[in-house]
Design an enzyme around this catalytic site. Structure first.
Site, PDB file in Angstrom:
ATOM      1  N   ASP A  52       0.845  -1.191   0.000  1.00 57.66           N
ATOM      2  CA  ASP A  52       0.000   0.000   0.000  1.00 57.66           C
ATOM      3  C   ASP A  52       0.888   1.252   0.000  1.00 57.66           C
ATOM      4  OD1 ASP A  52      -3.220   0.491   0.981  1.00 57.66           O
ATOM      5  OD2 ASP A  52      -1.836   2.194   1.095  1.00 57.66           O
ATOM      6  N   ILE A  53       0.476   2.261  -0.744  1.00 57.06           N
ATOM      7  CA  ILE A  53       1.275   3.487  -0.875  1.00 57.06           C
ATOM      8  C   ILE A  53       1.264   4.316   0.418  1.00 57.06           C
ATOM      9  CG2 ILE A  53      -0.487   5.097  -1.730  1.00 57.06           C
ATOM     10  CD1 ILE A  53       1.560   5.844  -3.966  1.00 57.06           C
ATOM     11  N   ASN A  96     -12.959  -3.171   2.326  1.00 58.05           N
ATOM     12  CA  ASN A  96     -13.939  -2.097   2.467  1.00 58.05           C
ATOM     13  C   ASN A  96     -14.895  -2.133   1.274  1.00 58.05           C
ATOM     14  OD1 ASN A  96     -12.653  -1.105   4.819  1.00 58.05           O
ATOM     15  ND2 ASN A  96     -11.159  -0.007   3.562  1.00 58.05           N
ATOM     16  N   GLY A 140     -15.965   2.780   3.560  1.00 60.43           N
ATOM     17  CA  GLY A 140     -14.654   3.429   3.483  1.00 60.43           C
ATOM     18  C   GLY A 140     -13.855   3.067   2.247  1.00 60.43           C
ATOM     19  N   GLN A 141     -14.526   2.534   1.216  1.00 61.59           N
ATOM     20  CA  GLN A 141     -13.798   2.172  -0.010  1.00 61.59           C
ATOM     21  C   GLN A 141     -13.516   3.424  -0.838  1.00 61.59           C
ATOM     22  OE1 GLN A 141     -15.875  -0.636  -2.530  1.00 61.59           O
ATOM     23  NE2 GLN A 141     -14.085  -0.938  -3.869  1.00 61.59           N
ATOM     24  N   HIS A 174     -10.055  -5.024  -3.406  1.00 61.54           N
ATOM     25  CA  HIS A 174      -8.715  -5.294  -2.879  1.00 61.54           C
ATOM     26  C   HIS A 174      -8.835  -5.742  -1.445  1.00 61.54           C
ATOM     27  CE1 HIS A 174      -9.799  -1.029  -2.622  1.00 61.54           C
ATOM     28  NE2 HIS A 174      -9.202  -1.019  -1.432  1.00 61.54           N
ATOM     29  N   LEU A 175      -8.064  -6.746  -1.126  1.00 60.40           N
ATOM     30  CA  LEU A 175      -8.011  -7.220   0.248  1.00 60.40           C
ATOM     31  C   LEU A 175      -6.799  -6.576   0.908  1.00 60.40           C
ATOM     32  CD1 LEU A 175      -9.499  -9.249   2.118  1.00 60.40           C
ATOM     33  CD2 LEU A 175      -7.708 -10.892   1.547  1.00 60.40           C
ATOM     34  N   HIS A 176      -7.058  -5.773   1.943  1.00 63.75           N
ATOM     35  CA  HIS A 176      -5.949  -5.217   2.724  1.00 63.75           C
ATOM     36  C   HIS A 176      -5.411  -6.297   3.656  1.00 63.75           C
ATOM     37  CE1 HIS A 176      -6.816  -0.768   2.224  1.00 63.75           C
ATOM     38  NE2 HIS A 176      -8.011  -1.225   1.955  1.00 63.75           N
TER      39      HIS A 176
HETATM   40  P1  5GP Z   1      -9.749   1.560   0.252  1.00 67.14           P
HETATM   41  O1  5GP Z   1      -9.882   2.841   1.022  1.00 67.14           O
HETATM   42  O2  5GP Z   1     -10.402   1.648  -1.095  1.00 67.14           O
HETATM   43  O3  5GP Z   1     -10.156   0.345   1.020  1.00 67.14           O
HETATM   44  O4  5GP Z   1      -8.193   1.354   0.049  1.00 67.14           O
HETATM   45  C1  5GP Z   1      -7.476   1.895  -1.020  1.00 67.14           C
HETATM   46  C2  5GP Z   1      -6.034   1.758  -0.650  1.00 67.14           C
HETATM   47  O5  5GP Z   1      -5.263   1.957  -1.803  1.00 67.14           O
HETATM   48  C3  5GP Z   1      -5.572   2.767   0.392  1.00 67.14           C
HETATM   49  O6  5GP Z   1      -5.035   2.099   1.513  1.00 67.14           O
HETATM   50  C4  5GP Z   1      -4.525   3.605  -0.348  1.00 67.14           C
HETATM   51  O7  5GP Z   1      -3.440   4.003   0.460  1.00 67.14           O
HETATM   52  C5  5GP Z   1      -4.100   2.665  -1.461  1.00 67.14           C
HETATM   53  N1  5GP Z   1      -3.658   3.361  -2.663  1.00 67.14           N
HETATM   54  C6  5GP Z   1      -4.285   4.416  -3.269  1.00 67.14           C
HETATM   55  N2  5GP Z   1      -3.606   4.773  -4.365  1.00 67.14           N
HETATM   56  C7  5GP Z   1      -2.540   3.931  -4.457  1.00 67.14           C
HETATM   57  C8  5GP Z   1      -1.462   3.821  -5.398  1.00 67.14           C
HETATM   58  O8  5GP Z   1      -1.356   4.560  -6.377  1.00 67.14           O
HETATM   59  N3  5GP Z   1      -0.537   2.857  -5.167  1.00 67.14           N
HETATM   60  C9  5GP Z   1      -0.639   1.996  -4.093  1.00 67.14           C
HETATM   61  N4  5GP Z   1       0.323   1.076  -3.962  1.00 67.14           N
HETATM   62  N5  5GP Z   1      -1.643   2.070  -3.208  1.00 67.14           N
HETATM   63  C10 5GP Z   1      -2.575   3.033  -3.381  1.00 67.14           C
END
Ligand code: 5GP
Ligand code: ZN
Length: 113
Positions: free
Chosen positions: A29-30, A86, A92-93, A99-101
């Site tokens: 994750d970034i 999410n 919170g998506q 994607h699975l965190h």
């Molecule tokens: P969500 O909030 O949709 O469950 O999670 C999205 C996740 O994607 C967040 O944890 C966010 O930090 C990550 N993310 C967003 N943009 C990028 C990116 O460009 N590269 C990577 N590696 N992760 C990203």
């Protein structure tokens, strides 16, 4: 396709990849929320958990979970870890490609807030 994670799958946006096969991609994750924080995604675009097809996607969902299990082990999360998916705005998506965190290497708390 104007989807960030499809662009990562296509190699159009760089990511710190951990694992890849014909069905899934895993990358860090970034904005990590734990010392270990990576995402496991299907290569196929599926916007949310609601858009999964029980008929078509059951093996894919199982595969994502087992890849998460194996990578958590390989990335030093033996003491415990959390998986989160999410779904939609209230969930919170922010990226609408499922994607699975996987988060580990710190104490988790409940409820997540
Ligand atoms: P969500 O909030 O949709 O469950 O999670 C999205 C996740 O994607 C967040 O944890 C966010 O930090 C990550 N993310 C967003 N943009 C990028 C990116 O460009 N590269 C990577 N590696 N992760 C990203
Ligand atoms: Zn996508």
């Amino acid at each position: 396709m104007d989807c960030l994670f499809c662009k990562i799958v296509a190699g159009e946006i760089p990511a710190r990849k951990i694992y890849e096969d014909d069905q899934v991609l895993a990358f860090h994750d970034i904005a990590p929320q734990a010392p270990a924080h990576f995402l496991v995604i299907p290569k196929k675009h599926i916007a949310t958990l609601h858009d999964l097809s029980e008929e078509d996607d059951k093996p894919l969902v199982g595969h994502i979970l087992f890849v998460a299990q194996r990578l958590a082990e390989e990335l030093g999360c033996q003491a415990g870890f959390r998986v989160v998916m999410n779904c939609n705005e209230l969930g919170g998506q922010t990226v609408h490609h499922i994607h699975l965190h996987v988060l580990g290497q710190r104490q988790m708390h409940w409820p997540p807030g």
